[in-house]
Design an enzyme around this catalytic site. Structure first.
Site, mmCIF file in Angstrom:
data_model
loop_
_atom_site.group_PDB
_atom_site.id
_atom_site.type_symbol
_atom_site.label_atom_id
_atom_site.label_comp_id
_atom_site.label_asym_id
_atom_site.label_seq_id
_atom_site.Cartn_x
_atom_site.Cartn_y
_atom_site.Cartn_z
ATOM 1 N N GLU A 218 50.769 32.920 69.542
ATOM 2 C CA GLU A 218 50.685 31.705 68.714
ATOM 3 C C GLU A 218 52.001 30.935 68.789
ATOM 4 O OE1 GLU A 218 47.457 33.350 65.427
ATOM 5 O OE2 GLU A 218 49.572 33.449 64.946
ATOM 6 N N GLY B 273 42.119 33.270 64.082
ATOM 7 C CA GLY B 273 41.821 33.608 62.681
ATOM 8 C C GLY B 273 40.524 33.001 62.199
ATOM 9 N N GLY C 219 48.775 37.560 60.478
ATOM 10 C CA GLY C 219 47.788 38.424 59.823
ATOM 11 C C GLY C 219 46.730 38.906 60.810
ATOM 12 N N GLY C 220 46.488 38.111 61.844
ATOM 13 C CA GLY C 220 45.524 38.493 62.878
ATOM 14 C C GLY C 220 46.193 39.124 64.099
ATOM 15 N N ASP D 228 46.162 25.702 64.257
ATOM 16 C CA ASP D 228 46.165 27.117 63.875
ATOM 17 C C ASP D 228 46.214 27.241 62.353
ATOM 18 O OD1 ASP D 228 46.198 29.866 64.076
ATOM 19 O OD2 ASP D 228 48.101 29.996 65.141
HETATM 20 C C1 5RP Z 1 46.688 35.205 63.153
HETATM 21 C C2 5RP Z 1 47.248 34.223 62.211
HETATM 22 C C3 5RP Z 1 46.283 33.441 61.378
HETATM 23 O O1 5RP Z 1 46.518 32.094 61.582
HETATM 24 C C4 5RP Z 1 46.501 33.780 59.934
HETATM 25 O O2 5RP Z 1 46.395 35.191 59.795
HETATM 26 C C5 5RP Z 1 45.474 33.081 59.041
HETATM 27 O O3 5RP Z 1 44.215 33.617 59.285
HETATM 28 P P1 5RP Z 1 42.931 33.161 58.485
HETATM 29 O O4 5RP Z 1 42.608 31.783 58.927
HETATM 30 O O5 5RP Z 1 41.876 34.169 58.885
HETATM 31 O O6 5RP Z 1 43.250 33.243 57.021
HETATM 32 O O7 5RP Z 1 48.427 34.024 62.092
HETATM 33 O O8 5RP Z 1 47.687 35.946 63.811
#
Ligand code: 5RP
Length: 223
Positions: free
Chosen positions: A103, A29, A96-97, A81
């Site tokens: 993960e 992310g 979200g990613g 993370d």
């Molecule tokens: C990816 C994730 C990310 O940790 C989460 O989406 C947060 O992303 P960002 O740091 O871009 O806000 O779970 O699968």
């Protein structure tokens, strides 16, 4: 401070949790990208990393850090993370990613989960951010109905007009309309539905520490 600056702040702050000479677990992310940038400054102390996505692997290799398979490493000291949401108990929504399955695998192998996030991610109850769920495509339609029975609206995540395909060759459902009051019970319940690869609630693999970027600096929450 901008959101980008807050992400850089916590990415840098996460370095203090690493032990020189130890393999590090790396999430995915935009916040983790800041952590990887910070990691570049101490790369001589990092013998290697286990990565949670092809995207982070490419960034780690670009800065000269060796990337190992999870199966080559028995135990990881620290996993760093981001999160889409985190509550006061350290339970998170992630994915979200679209990297949630890897993960969770790397987090499960790690002694400590250091979550790095800007303060917009701290919530009272998980569920405002659409909950990502990685699913086997043939189960999608039934799983949409199962979420509907819980009051959720699940939609297949799309990319350029087609369902997004994860690093594991599967699809993502994004579920809105849920309030996850009991993250541990919810994660256990949804994980046993046939066709679910991983639900994006991280309660069994919750954060040990959260470094929260705020206007007043980095706030440390421990769980
Ligand atoms: C990816 C994730 C990310 O940790 C989460 O989406 C947060 O992303 P960002 O740091 O871009 O806000 O779970 O699968």
């Amino acid at each position: 401070m901008t959101q980008d600056e807050l992400k850089a702040l916590v990415g840098q702050a996460a370095l203090q949790y690493l032990t020189p000479g130890e393999i590090v677990g790396v999430g995915t992310g935009s916040t983790v990208n800041k952590f990887i940038e910070a990691l570049a400054t101490i790369k001589h102390q990092v013998p290697g990393a286990v990565s949670s996505s092809e995207a982070s692997t490419a960034r780690l290799k670009a800065i000269g850090i060796a990337v190992l398979e999870a199966s080559e490493v028995e135990r990881i000291g620290v996993y760093v993370d981001g999160a889409d949401e985190i509550d006061a108990g350290g339970h998170m929504v992630k994915g979200g990613g679209a990297a949630l399955t890897r993960e969770k695998i790397v987090a499960a192998q790690s002694r400590r989960f250091v979550c790095i996030a800007d303060e917009s991610k701290l919530v009272k109850v998980l569920g405002t951010f659409p909950l990502p769920v990685e699913v086997i495509p043939m189960a999608s339609a039934r799983l949409v109905r199962q979420f509907a029975a819980l009051g959720g609206l699940a939609q297949v995540r799309m990319k350029e007009g087609s369902p997004l395909v994860t690093d594991n060759g599967q699809h993502i459902l994004d579920v809105t309309g849920l309030q996850v009051a009991d993250p541990l019970a919810f994660e256990s319940q949804v994980n046993q539905w046939p066709g679910v690869v991983t639900v994006g609630v991280f309660a069994h693999q919750k954060a040990s520490v959260c470094l929260l970027g705020t206007a007043d600096g980095v706030k440390t929450l421990t769980f």
